[in-house]
Design a protein around this motif. Structure first.
Motif, short mmCIF file in Angstrom:
data_model
loop_
_atom_site.label_atom_id
_atom_site.label_comp_id
_atom_site.label_asym_id
_atom_site.label_seq_id
_atom_site.Cartn_x
_atom_site.Cartn_y
_atom_site.Cartn_z
N ASN A 168 58.15 41.93 40.43
CA ASN A 168 57.63 42.72 41.55
C ASN A 168 56.11 42.60 41.71
N LEU A 169 55.42 42.20 40.62
CA LEU A 169 53.96 42.12 40.70
C LEU A 169 53.49 41.04 41.66
N PHE A 170 54.36 40.06 41.95
CA PHE A 170 53.97 38.97 42.83
C PHE A 170 53.68 39.45 44.26
N ILE A 171 54.23 40.61 44.63
CA ILE A 171 54.02 41.11 46.00
C ILE A 171 52.56 41.49 46.24
N TYR A 172 51.79 41.64 45.16
CA TYR A 172 50.41 42.07 45.32
C TYR A 172 49.45 40.90 45.55
N ASN A 173 49.95 39.66 45.41
CA ASN A 173 49.11 38.48 45.63
C ASN A 173 47.81 38.55 44.83
N PHE A 174 47.95 38.83 43.53
CA PHE A 174 46.78 38.94 42.65
C PHE A 174 46.01 37.63 42.63
N ILE A 175 44.70 37.73 42.84
CA ILE A 175 43.80 36.56 42.80
C ILE A 175 42.73 36.84 41.75
N LYS A 176 42.63 35.97 40.76
CA LYS A 176 41.64 36.19 39.71
C LYS A 176 40.26 35.75 40.17
N ASN A 177 39.23 36.40 39.61
CA ASN A 177 37.84 36.00 39.83
C ASN A 177 37.36 35.23 38.61
N GLU A 178 36.59 34.20 38.85
CA GLU A 178 36.12 33.34 37.78
C GLU A 178 35.29 34.13 36.77
N PHE A 179 35.61 33.93 35.47
CA PHE A 179 34.89 34.54 34.35
C PHE A 179 35.01 36.06 34.30
N GLU A 180 36.03 36.60 34.95
CA GLU A 180 36.28 38.04 34.88
C GLU A 180 37.73 38.24 34.44
N LEU A 181 37.92 38.56 33.18
CA LEU A 181 39.28 38.71 32.64
C LEU A 181 39.87 40.03 33.12
N ASN A 182 40.87 39.91 33.98
CA ASN A 182 41.47 41.07 34.64
C ASN A 182 42.97 40.80 34.74
N ILE A 183 43.77 41.50 33.94
CA ILE A 183 45.17 41.11 33.74
C ILE A 183 46.13 42.11 34.38
#
Length: 375
Positions: A1-16
């Motif tokens: 279900n988490l895929f619905i949020y379209n998570f996009i990571k930012n470079e050098f920012e560990l956010n899981i």
């Protein structure tokens, strides 16, 4: 279900991504994150069977499928059911250490202190800050996540690491080194250590008062009695649900299926925690073989550094043993190094006719009177 949020990571920012949390007054759910880059270390409280190990499993799986080993690496101390050993061999995971691996536990702490000192030196010209260094140096290094699953048991068995853990959790944040601890009994963590943890997730507790003891006033917000359900304090107190990698009884098999894909997609592997090898091979010392007249004779247990000896320090060098047969194991590697360095005139006089590698040397095992007269 988490895929619905379209998570996009930012470079050098560990956010899981870790799950979802509920916002009742807006009748919506939001993606629940572990923002290591911003909030740092993480505590996960929960009674037995509340889902602490699942929380860790989801966190690690989410990170290794969102980031490369160039961006994040893991070291895992599993004092629970040892289910986290499923992550062994994955490129992002340096080691999964269990309670019997006493040498590895010791060496992990040494390694982390060394890593902090190394990063202090690297970040000197970047305001001593991990994020600034990675963005501006052109030579980024990975964030490091150290997980202790079942901190209660860890401290019961290894209380000597209490002060070290306090220091590492305090100093590591600035250098991209983060800790995640799971705890069954909130009273088992000292306030001196807890103050180094800004992010706290509270799964099922034994009583309602336990939630307030951990988070303060929770405005009577308590989690439903569902596996993986908990509460977290952000701007307000919210109920959350931890995501699962797969159906509960399929998690192990699912990760095993994903493992070869991750291995094939990543060329590098996180460094294992070093231990003193039972047998020292050429591969263990190859980086230290230098044509400078110093010979590697072994590896020192505490530092795990190669021990070198310069034969030129004395005209006569004695190597003693209680068992003459051990000379073969010692001399043959030494002779190989002499041959490699190749700036010695070498003569072997084998009085006991041991099984010694002659290589390209002058070799004698008889007629010793003539040899010594010539010398």
């Amino acid at each position: 279900n988490l895929f619905i949020y379209n998570f996009i990571k930012n470079e050098f920012e560990l956010n899981i991504p870790i799950g979802e949390y509920d916002i009742p007054n807006r009748q919506k759910q939001e993606l629940l994150m572990l923002p290591f880059y911003k909030d740092g270390n993480v505590l996960v409280y929960g009674t037995g069977g509340s889902g602490k190990e699942n929380f860790i499993t989801t966190m690690i799986y989410s990170s290794i499928t969102s980031y490369s080993p160039l961006e994040v690496i893991h070291y895992i101390l599993d004092f629970g059911t040892q289910a986290l050993k499923v992550f062994e061999e994955i490129p992002h995971v340096g080691d999964v250490i269990v309670q019997d691996d006493v040498e590895k536990i010791n060496n992990l702490f040494k390694m982390l202190f060394y890593m902090i000192e190394e990063r202090k030196s690297l970040f000197e010209n970047y305001n001593g800050d991990y994020s600034i260094y990675c963005k501006k140096s052109g030579n980024p290094i990975p964030s490091v996540v150290v997980t202790i699953n079942n901190y209660d048991s860890f401290m019961e068995l290894f209380p000597m690491f209490d002060e070290s853990l306090i220091q590492l959790t305090r100093e590591g944040l600035r250098y991209g080194i983060y800790f995640v601890l799971t705890i069954s009994n909130p009273n088992n963590i000292r306030s001196k250590l807890r103050q180094n943890f800004k992010c706290e997730f509270v799964l099922q507790q034994n009583s309602d008062s336990d939630y307030s003891n951990i988070l303060g006033n929770v405005n009577k917000t308590y989690p439903s009695k569902i596996f993986g359900r908990g509460i977290i304090k952000l701007d307000e107190v919210y109920e959350f649900q931890t995501a699962m990698v797969a159906e509960r009884d399929e998690i192990y098999n699912y990760i095993e299926q994903v493992k070869p894909i991750l291995i094939n997609n990543n060329d590098i592997k996180a460094i294992e925690v070093p231990v003193l090898p039972k047998i020292v091979t050429k591969a263990n010392i190859e980086m230290n073989l230098v044509r400078d007249g110093n010979f590697v004779i072994g590896i020192e247990k505490d530092s795990l550094e190669c021990v070198k000896y310069d034969l030129k320090n004395s005209y006569t060098n004695l190597f003693l043993t209680y068992d003459i047969n051990l000379y073969e194991k010692f001399l043959n590697p030494l002779l190989e190094q002499i041959d490699y360095i190749n700036n010695f005139s070498t003569t072997i006089i084998n009085c006991e006719k041991l099984n010694i590698n002659k290589l390209n040397f002058d070799y004698y095992d008889q007629g010793f009177d003539i040899i010594f007269n010539n010398i």
